[in-house]
Design a protein around this motif. Structure first.
Motif, mmCIF file in Angstrom:
data_model
loop_
_atom_site.group_PDB
_atom_site.id
_atom_site.type_symbol
_atom_site.label_atom_id
_atom_site.label_comp_id
_atom_site.label_asym_id
_atom_site.label_seq_id
_atom_site.Cartn_x
_atom_site.Cartn_y
_atom_site.Cartn_z
ATOM 1 N N LEU A 160 0.611 26.370 1.130
ATOM 2 C CA LEU A 160 1.580 25.289 1.280
ATOM 3 C C LEU A 160 1.967 24.744 -0.103
ATOM 4 C CD1 LEU A 160 1.357 22.438 3.882
ATOM 5 C CD2 LEU A 160 2.137 22.010 1.594
ATOM 6 N N ILE A 161 0.974 24.494 -0.958
ATOM 7 C CA ILE A 161 1.238 23.966 -2.303
ATOM 8 C C ILE A 161 2.129 24.922 -3.096
ATOM 9 C CG2 ILE A 161 0.173 23.411 -4.539
ATOM 10 C CD1 ILE A 161 -2.281 22.380 -2.924
ATOM 11 N N ASP A 162 1.863 26.213 -2.984
ATOM 12 C CA ASP A 162 2.616 27.206 -3.758
ATOM 13 C C ASP A 162 4.087 27.294 -3.357
ATOM 14 O OD1 ASP A 162 0.298 27.766 -5.139
ATOM 15 O OD2 ASP A 162 -0.140 29.595 -4.001
ATOM 16 N N LYS A 163 4.438 26.818 -2.164
ATOM 17 C CA LYS A 163 5.812 26.933 -1.678
ATOM 18 C C LYS A 163 6.645 25.673 -1.846
ATOM 19 C CE LYS A 163 4.586 30.443 1.640
ATOM 20 N NZ LYS A 163 3.964 30.627 2.912
ATOM 21 N N VAL A 164 6.042 24.565 -2.272
ATOM 22 C CA VAL A 164 6.797 23.310 -2.336
ATOM 23 C C VAL A 164 7.776 23.292 -3.504
ATOM 24 C CG1 VAL A 164 4.960 21.996 -1.215
ATOM 25 C CG2 VAL A 164 5.097 22.025 -3.721
ATOM 26 N N SER A 165 8.846 22.533 -3.320
ATOM 27 C CA SER A 165 9.789 22.320 -4.419
ATOM 28 C C SER A 165 9.651 20.908 -4.973
ATOM 29 C CB SER A 165 11.223 22.572 -3.955
ATOM 30 O OG SER A 165 11.540 21.715 -2.878
ATOM 31 N N VAL A 166 8.940 20.050 -4.233
ATOM 32 C CA VAL A 166 8.702 18.671 -4.653
ATOM 33 C C VAL A 166 7.251 18.318 -4.347
ATOM 34 C CG1 VAL A 166 9.295 16.242 -4.224
ATOM 35 C CG2 VAL A 166 11.090 17.976 -4.198
ATOM 36 N N SER A 167 6.618 17.637 -5.290
ATOM 37 C CA SER A 167 5.269 17.101 -5.100
ATOM 38 C C SER A 167 5.370 15.590 -5.144
ATOM 39 C CB SER A 167 4.345 17.527 -6.243
ATOM 40 O OG SER A 167 4.305 18.914 -6.382
ATOM 41 N N LEU A 168 4.539 14.912 -4.394
ATOM 42 C CA LEU A 168 4.471 13.464 -4.455
ATOM 43 C C LEU A 168 3.096 13.093 -4.998
ATOM 44 C CD1 LEU A 168 6.056 12.753 -0.981
ATOM 45 C CD2 LEU A 168 7.157 12.535 -3.201
ATOM 46 N N ILE A 169 3.083 12.251 -6.048
ATOM 47 C CA ILE A 169 1.810 11.834 -6.619
ATOM 48 C C ILE A 169 1.698 10.326 -6.487
ATOM 49 C CG2 ILE A 169 1.738 13.807 -8.189
ATOM 50 C CD1 ILE A 169 2.370 11.847 -10.500
ATOM 51 N N GLY A 170 0.487 9.865 -6.243
ATOM 52 C CA GLY A 170 0.242 8.442 -6.074
ATOM 53 C C GLY A 170 -0.719 7.917 -7.116
ATOM 54 N N SER A 171 -0.453 6.715 -7.566
ATOM 55 C CA SER A 171 -1.305 6.028 -8.531
ATOM 56 C C SER A 171 -1.478 4.589 -8.053
ATOM 57 C CB SER A 171 -0.680 6.075 -9.924
ATOM 58 O OG SER A 171 0.610 5.484 -9.902
ATOM 59 N N VAL A 172 -2.304 3.835 -8.775
ATOM 60 C CA VAL A 172 -2.549 2.433 -8.454
ATOM 61 C C VAL A 172 -2.085 1.597 -9.645
ATOM 62 C CG1 VAL A 172 -4.307 0.721 -7.860
ATOM 63 C CG2 VAL A 172 -4.552 3.090 -7.065
ATOM 64 N N ASP A 173 -1.246 0.586 -9.383
ATOM 65 C CA ASP A 173 -0.759 -0.236 -10.490
ATOM 66 C C ASP A 173 -1.751 -1.341 -10.844
ATOM 67 O OD1 ASP A 173 -0.319 -2.407 -8.730
ATOM 68 O OD2 ASP A 173 1.846 -2.067 -8.611
ATOM 69 N N ASP A 174 -1.409 -2.148 -11.843
ATOM 70 C CA ASP A 174 -2.302 -3.205 -12.335
ATOM 71 C C ASP A 174 -2.597 -4.280 -11.292
ATOM 72 O OD1 ASP A 174 -2.523 -1.973 -14.796
ATOM 73 O OD2 ASP A 174 -0.927 -3.158 -15.722
#
Length: 140
Positions: free
Chosen positions: A11-25
């Motif tokens: 699934l990862i190898d076929k994506v054209s977009v990734s969504l990444i999450g972080s935590v703000d201050d």
């Protein structure tokens, strides 16, 4: 899911977009769309390229807790991976995922100070497919 590394890796190898999450201050989650990962080692380690000057980099330096999400809209399935994100600026890591054409984003090349590597280390995840979700752990 019989083979999570094969299923989720595919699934990862076929994506054209990734969504990444972080935590703000303030402790709030932040999500950003990114290009697909540059490299992965199974589903334990996933590498992205980004600008050192980005807001996301400073968030990961302050709090490495992170998630990534990959989805396949054709089959309506996806996976959320939880773990930590490291900001790597060493020459080896930068060269490892560098590609021809990256000069468009990083004019000074692989040594550009505004170029860095995000290394995501997966601890656990949740896979969704066929109207069902499944939690899993990722071993070393």
């Amino acid at each position: 899911m019989r083979d999570k590394v094969k299923t989720i890796g595919g699934l990862i190898d076929k994506v054209s977009v990734s969504l990444i999450g972080s935590v703000d201050d303030e402790g709030f989650p932040n999500i950003k769309a990114m290009l697909p990962p540059r490299m992965r080692q199974g589903i334990k380690y996933i590498y992205f390229s980004t600008n050192t000057s980005s807001m996301r980099v400073s968030q990961y330096i302050n709090n490495p807790k992170a998630c990534v999400y990959f989805y396949d809209k054709r089959f309506f399935r996806g996976v959320m991976l939880k773990g930590t994100m490291e900001v790597l600026q060493d020459a080896y890591s930068k060269q490892l995922i560098w590609r021809d054409g990256d000069e468009l984003y990083y004019p000074e090349g692989v040594t550009d100070q505004d170029y860095c590597v995000l290394k995501f280390t997966t601890q656990s995840g949740r896979f969704y497919s066929k109207f069902k979700s499944e939690d899993f752990e990722v071993e070393d």
